[in-house]
Design an enzyme around this catalytic site. Structure first.
Site, PDB file in Angstrom:
ATOM      1  CB  SER A 251      -0.939  -0.068   1.207  1.00 59.11           C
ATOM      2  OG  SER A 251      -2.107   0.615   0.922  1.00 59.11           O
TER       3      SER A 251
ATOM      4  CG  HIS B  53      -5.688  -2.569   0.246  1.00 60.09           C
ATOM      5  ND1 HIS B  53      -4.903  -2.166  -0.814  1.00 60.09           N
ATOM      6  CD2 HIS B  53      -5.212  -1.905   1.326  1.00 60.09           C
ATOM      7  CE1 HIS B  53      -4.020  -1.291  -0.394  1.00 60.09           C
ATOM      8  NE2 HIS B  53      -4.168  -1.121   0.914  1.00 60.09           N
TER       9      HIS B  53
HETATM   10  C1  GCU Z   1      -5.383   4.797   1.663  1.00 60.51           C
HETATM   11  C2  GCU Z   1      -4.783   5.566   0.517  1.00 60.51           C
HETATM   12  C3  GCU Z   1      -3.938   4.672  -0.377  1.00 60.51           C
HETATM   13  C4  GCU Z   1      -2.942   3.900   0.430  1.00 60.51           C
HETATM   14  C5  GCU Z   1      -3.624   3.187   1.571  1.00 60.51           C
HETATM   15  C6  GCU Z   1      -2.682   2.518   2.558  1.00 60.51           C
HETATM   16  O1  GCU Z   1      -6.342   3.911   1.186  1.00 60.51           O
HETATM   17  O2  GCU Z   1      -5.828   6.187  -0.181  1.00 60.51           O
HETATM   18  O3  GCU Z   1      -3.253   5.443  -1.352  1.00 60.51           O
HETATM   19  O4  GCU Z   1      -2.233   3.003  -0.380  1.00 60.51           O
HETATM   20  O5  GCU Z   1      -4.372   4.117   2.332  1.00 60.51           O
HETATM   21  O6  GCU Z   1      -1.507   2.804   2.588  1.00 60.51           O
HETATM   22  O7  GCU Z   1      -3.162   1.729   3.367  1.00 60.51           O
END
Ligand code: GCU
Length: 431
Positions: free
Chosen positions: A268, A409
């Site tokens: 992420s 995710h």
């Molecule tokens: C949020 C953000 C993402 C990121 C994510 C994370 O969802 O919008 O860009 O990758 O957090 O790091 O958990």
């Protein structure tokens, strides 16, 4: 600049969005048919308009230009006077996992003095039957403190600022031992050790706490933003990436670790970070981006899922101020994310998505890997040799690899198993 039309994917109906998105209330687009028509900046044409035809020209000229464009417009620049020579102090070492691994906890100080800001590094390396001497290693930052990646009671509970989470006992921005092992699912240490890999991790908040604090804490506090930064002062992603390079400096001094087989991994926002670390530091032998999305592997111009404007509104501190110029204005960006992948060539890079993670735009993540190919071609290396992304749970590609894991995710054992195989293949290790 001459632009390349994306005719390869003409099967997809690209429809030009009638109006530019302007605010936070703009609906997120998850519909492929609503992806605007876009042209990508040229990977192999220099700022002066010359076409790059070999790796020498790429390495000596265009690669440096592209690196500079990312630093200037997106991630920001590391201040010139940053001290890269960190001091370290071993805090603890011991045998663990029924004697199959050695644990090492080390403090890396960012400045002189015992009370200077510091980063705590946790390392597990295989010993005995699983041991390759020296061993290959993965390095990745973690989100909630080293004590959350394992139930190992010897691991120190972080004393750094943490986000409050009452469900795991994080209050008043202080971590709690109650959170031991809460992220263990993301860190299959036993599997890595059994596969002959070491693993090193540190809490990303040790390098820069993850909130918009106006450069007041972490490493940022040591190097305040000057008036002359031109909107290019380093954001948090650049700072976390710099921290990964400093950890790499240290890992390369350990006898038990193969300095040429250290891969960087991140999930992420930390996947965005591992890509920028891999791009800026060629010592990372393998680069892994797990569900990195906008600002990571996903093409910004597709505006599917999270957009530049959304990310800059929710997380303005991740990037440099200049990146705000591209809110709802992606086509003006002199780069797109396929160029970030290309910066890693000729080293192997693995991009992973999850089928339910549309916010991160799996198709955009796949395409940037695919579109980095012209640079891998300069090295005669195969990458993602297919036009459309594979079915879920199928790992594809060679020097650029990709999978779409079924599900949400996250960073899970399925993902790690692919990364282990990928690293074994590229390091030519026996399984
Ligand atoms: C949020 C953000 C993402 C990121 C994510 C994370 O969802 O919008 O860009 O990758 O957090 O790091 O958990």
């Amino acid at each position: 600049m001459k632009n390349m039309k994306l005719t390869m994917w003409c099967s997809v109906a690209f429809i030009l969005l009638a109006s530019r998105t302007t605010g936070q209330d703009v609906k997120t687009n998850y519909d492929e048919s609503q992806v605007p028509t876009y042209s990508l900046p040229e990977l192999l044409i220099t700022n002066a308009g010359t076409t790059v035809v070999n790796r020498r020209q790429w390495e000596r000229k265009r690669r440096l230009e592209v690196l500079d464009l990312f630093a200037a417009h997106m991630f920001g620049r590391v201040p010139n006077h940053v001290d890269n020579e960190l001091r370290f102090e071993v805090l603890e070492r011991g045998l663990t996992l029924q004697g199959s691994a050695r644990r090492l906890q080390v403090r890396l100080f960012f400045a002189p003095g015992r009370n200077a800001p510091a980063l705590d590094l946790l390392i597990y390396a295989p010993v005995g039957a699983n041991r390759r001497n020296p061993c290959p290693m993965f390095l990745g930052l973690n989100f909630m403190g080293n004590h959350t990646v394992t139930t190992d009671p010897m691991v120190d509970v972080t004393k750094s600022w943490v986000r409050n989470r009452t469900e795991i006992g994080y209050q008043n921005n202080q971590a709690s031992a109650a959170a031991r092992g809460v992220s263990a699912e993301r860190w299959p240490i036993q599997l890595l050790i059994e596969s002959g890999f070491g693993i090193a991790t540190a809490y990303y908040g040790d390098i820069d706490p993850d909130f918009d604090d106006g450069f007041m804490n972490g490493v940022h506090a040591l190097y305040p933003k000057g008036d002359d930064s031109n909107g290019q002062h380093w954001g948090s992603i650049a700072t976390w990436s710099w921290g990964l390079s400093r950890i790499l400096d240290y890992l390369q001094t350990i006898d038990a670790v193969n300095p040429k087989q250290i891969g960087v991994i991140g999930h992420s926002r930390l996947g965005k970070t591992s890509l920028w670390a891999g791009a800026t530091d060629p010592r990372f032998a393998v680069v892994i981006s797990n569900d990195s999305g906008c600002g990571g592997a996903a093409l910004s111009r597709r505006q599917l899922g999270e957009t530049v404007q959304r990310i800059n509104t929710s997380f303005p501190h991740w990037f440099c101020d200049k990146f705000q110029d591209y809110n709802a204005n992606e086509n003006a960006l002199p780069v797109d994310q396929h160029m970030l992948i290309a910066l890693i060539a000729p080293r192997p890079v693995y991009i992973a998505s999850a089928s339910e993670d549309l916010w991160a735009d799996p198709t955009g993540e796949f395409l940037s890997g695919r579109l980095a190919q012209p640079v891998y071609d300069l090295y005669g290396l195969a990458g993602l040799d297919m036009e459309v992304k594979p079915e879920p749970n199928e790992s594809v590609g060679d020097h650029v690899a990709y999978h779409l894991r079924e599900g949400k995710h996250n960073l899970l054992e399925y993902d790690w198993r692919q990364y282990i195989k990928f690293a074994q293949r590229h390091y030519a290790l026996k399984k």
